[in-house]
Design a protein around this motif. Structure first.
Motif, mmCIF file in Angstrom:
data_model
loop_
_atom_site.group_PDB
_atom_site.id
_atom_site.type_symbol
_atom_site.label_atom_id
_atom_site.label_comp_id
_atom_site.label_asym_id
_atom_site.label_seq_id
_atom_site.Cartn_x
_atom_site.Cartn_y
_atom_site.Cartn_z
ATOM 1 N N ALA A 40 0.715 -1.149 0.204
ATOM 2 C CA ALA A 40 0.137 0.056 0.097
ATOM 3 C C ALA A 40 1.041 1.263 -0.190
ATOM 4 O O ALA A 40 1.842 1.166 0.523
ATOM 5 N N PRO A 41 0.436 2.323 -0.412
ATOM 6 C CA PRO A 41 1.213 3.535 -0.586
ATOM 7 C C PRO A 41 1.727 3.978 0.937
ATOM 8 O O PRO A 41 0.774 4.115 1.853
ATOM 9 N N GLY A 42 2.949 4.217 0.948
ATOM 10 C CA GLY A 42 3.602 4.643 2.354
ATOM 11 C C GLY A 42 3.937 3.423 3.234
ATOM 12 O O GLY A 42 4.445 3.534 4.473
ATOM 13 N N LYS A 43 3.560 2.249 2.901
ATOM 14 C CA LYS A 43 3.944 1.167 3.560
ATOM 15 C C LYS A 43 4.938 0.171 2.981
ATOM 16 O O LYS A 43 4.962 -0.003 1.659
ATOM 17 N N GLU A 44 5.643 -0.689 3.730
ATOM 18 C CA GLU A 44 6.427 -1.722 3.234
ATOM 19 C C GLU A 44 5.909 -2.934 2.388
ATOM 20 O O GLU A 44 4.602 -3.086 2.965
ATOM 21 N N ARG A 45 6.307 -3.245 1.593
ATOM 22 C CA ARG A 45 5.710 -4.476 0.803
ATOM 23 C C ARG A 45 5.654 -5.583 1.936
ATOM 24 O O ARG A 45 6.616 -5.943 2.670
ATOM 25 N N GLU A 46 4.629 -6.474 2.032
ATOM 26 C CA GLU A 46 4.220 -7.469 3.055
ATOM 27 C C GLU A 46 4.117 -8.522 2.435
ATOM 28 O O GLU A 46 3.213 -8.607 1.465
ATOM 29 N N LEU A 47 4.344 -9.655 3.001
ATOM 30 C CA LEU A 47 3.794 -11.114 2.621
ATOM 31 C C LEU A 47 2.459 -11.394 2.899
ATOM 32 O O LEU A 47 2.276 -11.294 4.077
ATOM 33 N N VAL A 48 1.682 -11.708 2.144
ATOM 34 C CA VAL A 48 0.581 -11.994 2.349
ATOM 35 C C VAL A 48 0.012 -13.599 2.536
ATOM 36 O O VAL A 48 -0.558 -13.932 3.677
ATOM 37 N N ALA A 49 0.461 -14.469 1.611
ATOM 38 C CA ALA A 49 0.451 -15.746 1.676
ATOM 39 C C ALA A 49 1.357 -16.534 0.934
ATOM 40 O O ALA A 49 1.738 -15.993 -0.187
ATOM 41 N N THR A 50 1.672 -17.772 1.211
ATOM 42 C CA THR A 50 2.585 -18.384 0.583
ATOM 43 C C THR A 50 2.014 -19.879 0.497
ATOM 44 O O THR A 50 1.594 -20.472 1.516
ATOM 45 N N ILE A 51 2.580 -20.698 -0.682
ATOM 46 C CA ILE A 51 1.817 -22.004 -0.851
ATOM 47 C C ILE A 51 3.313 -22.636 -1.378
ATOM 48 O O ILE A 51 3.805 -22.247 -2.244
ATOM 49 N N THR A 52 3.707 -23.763 -0.906
ATOM 50 C CA THR A 52 4.760 -24.559 -1.335
ATOM 51 C C THR A 52 4.361 -25.460 -2.395
ATOM 52 O O THR A 52 3.452 -25.538 -2.837
ATOM 53 N N SER A 53 5.294 -26.247 -2.918
ATOM 54 C CA SER A 53 5.150 -27.103 -3.866
ATOM 55 C C SER A 53 4.395 -28.489 -3.446
ATOM 56 O O SER A 53 3.754 -29.341 -4.105
ATOM 57 N N ALA A 54 4.438 -28.500 -1.896
ATOM 58 C CA ALA A 54 3.674 -29.713 -1.464
ATOM 59 C C ALA A 54 2.344 -29.220 -0.899
ATOM 60 O O ALA A 54 1.549 -30.327 -0.511
ATOM 61 N N GLY A 55 2.088 -28.110 -1.094
ATOM 62 C CA GLY A 55 0.643 -27.832 -0.826
ATOM 63 C C GLY A 55 0.498 -27.056 0.450
ATOM 64 O O GLY A 55 -0.436 -26.501 0.981
ATOM 65 N N SER A 56 1.533 -26.886 1.317
ATOM 66 C CA SER A 56 1.503 -26.437 2.641
ATOM 67 C C SER A 56 1.294 -24.710 2.570
ATOM 68 O O SER A 56 2.071 -24.089 1.726
ATOM 69 N N THR A 57 0.569 -24.128 3.438
ATOM 70 C CA THR A 57 0.286 -22.693 3.265
ATOM 71 C C THR A 57 0.497 -21.820 4.440
ATOM 72 O O THR A 57 0.493 -22.661 5.590
ATOM 73 N N ASP A 58 0.634 -20.554 4.446
ATOM 74 C CA ASP A 58 1.054 -19.857 5.506
ATOM 75 C C ASP A 58 0.158 -18.330 4.921
ATOM 76 O O ASP A 58 0.392 -18.024 3.856
ATOM 77 N N TYR A 59 -0.296 -17.669 6.078
ATOM 78 C CA TYR A 59 -0.932 -16.346 6.048
ATOM 79 C C TYR A 59 -0.460 -15.405 6.807
ATOM 80 O O TYR A 59 -0.194 -15.704 7.900
ATOM 81 N N ALA A 60 -0.426 -14.099 6.375
ATOM 82 C CA ALA A 60 -0.421 -13.256 7.407
ATOM 83 C C ALA A 60 -1.449 -13.114 8.444
ATOM 84 O O ALA A 60 -2.673 -13.475 7.995
ATOM 85 N N ASP A 61 -1.313 -12.631 9.625
ATOM 86 C CA ASP A 61 -2.216 -12.457 10.477
ATOM 87 C C ASP A 61 -3.617 -11.750 9.954
ATOM 88 O O ASP A 61 -4.919 -12.219 10.478
ATOM 89 N N SER A 62 -3.314 -10.782 9.395
ATOM 90 C CA SER A 62 -4.363 -9.719 8.856
ATOM 91 C C SER A 62 -5.367 -10.346 8.073
ATOM 92 O O SER A 62 -6.305 -9.826 7.851
ATOM 93 N N VAL A 63 -5.016 -11.605 7.224
ATOM 94 C CA VAL A 63 -5.848 -11.751 6.135
ATOM 95 C C VAL A 63 -6.261 -13.599 6.653
ATOM 96 O O VAL A 63 -6.913 -13.866 5.991
#
Length: 120
Positions: A40-63
């Motif tokens: 977002a403007p004025g904010k750092e780029r943040e990681l929202v979500a990740t999915i590995t090749s095995a299907g494991s997922t991770d999310y930012a607390d905000s989402v």
């Protein structure tokens, strides 16, 4: 060697939904992780979500509980299903992929981004 293209962004009202897509193309040997970032403007780029090749997922607390990341390996595509959107979700969303080309070049690749605006 590898290109990422995002699509699906747009303007939605609070409480609405969007599905973002990220398709990788080019001389791809393998894709390990695929992620969605946002900035977002004025904010750092943040990681929202990740999915590995095995299907494991991770999310930012905000989402957590609102966004779902998935992938279709046959199509080299990652998705971000966004629901219950709030104005704080407004940002440019970027796709990132850790991939190895057919020439065995390993890199983190970025798409150009797609704008998501949540507003009434």
């Amino acid at each position: 060697q590898v290109q990422l293209v995002e699509s699906g962004g747009g303007l939605v009202q609070p409480g609405g939904s969007l599905r973002l897509s990220c398709t990788a193309s080019g001389s791809i040997f393998s894709i390990k992780n695929m992620s969605w970032y946002r900035q977002a403007p004025g904010k750092e780029r943040e990681l929202v979500a990740t999915i590995t090749s095995a299907g494991s997922t991770d999310y930012a607390d905000s989402v957590k509980g609102r966004f779902t990341i998935s992938r279709d390996n046959a199509k080299n595509t990652a998705y971000l299903q966004m629901s219950s959107l709030i104005p704080e979700d407004t940002a440019i969303y970027y796709c990132n992929a850790k991939a190895v080309s057919v020439l065995y070049i390993s890199n983190n690749y970025w798409g150009q981004g797609t704008q998501v605006t949540v507003s009434s």
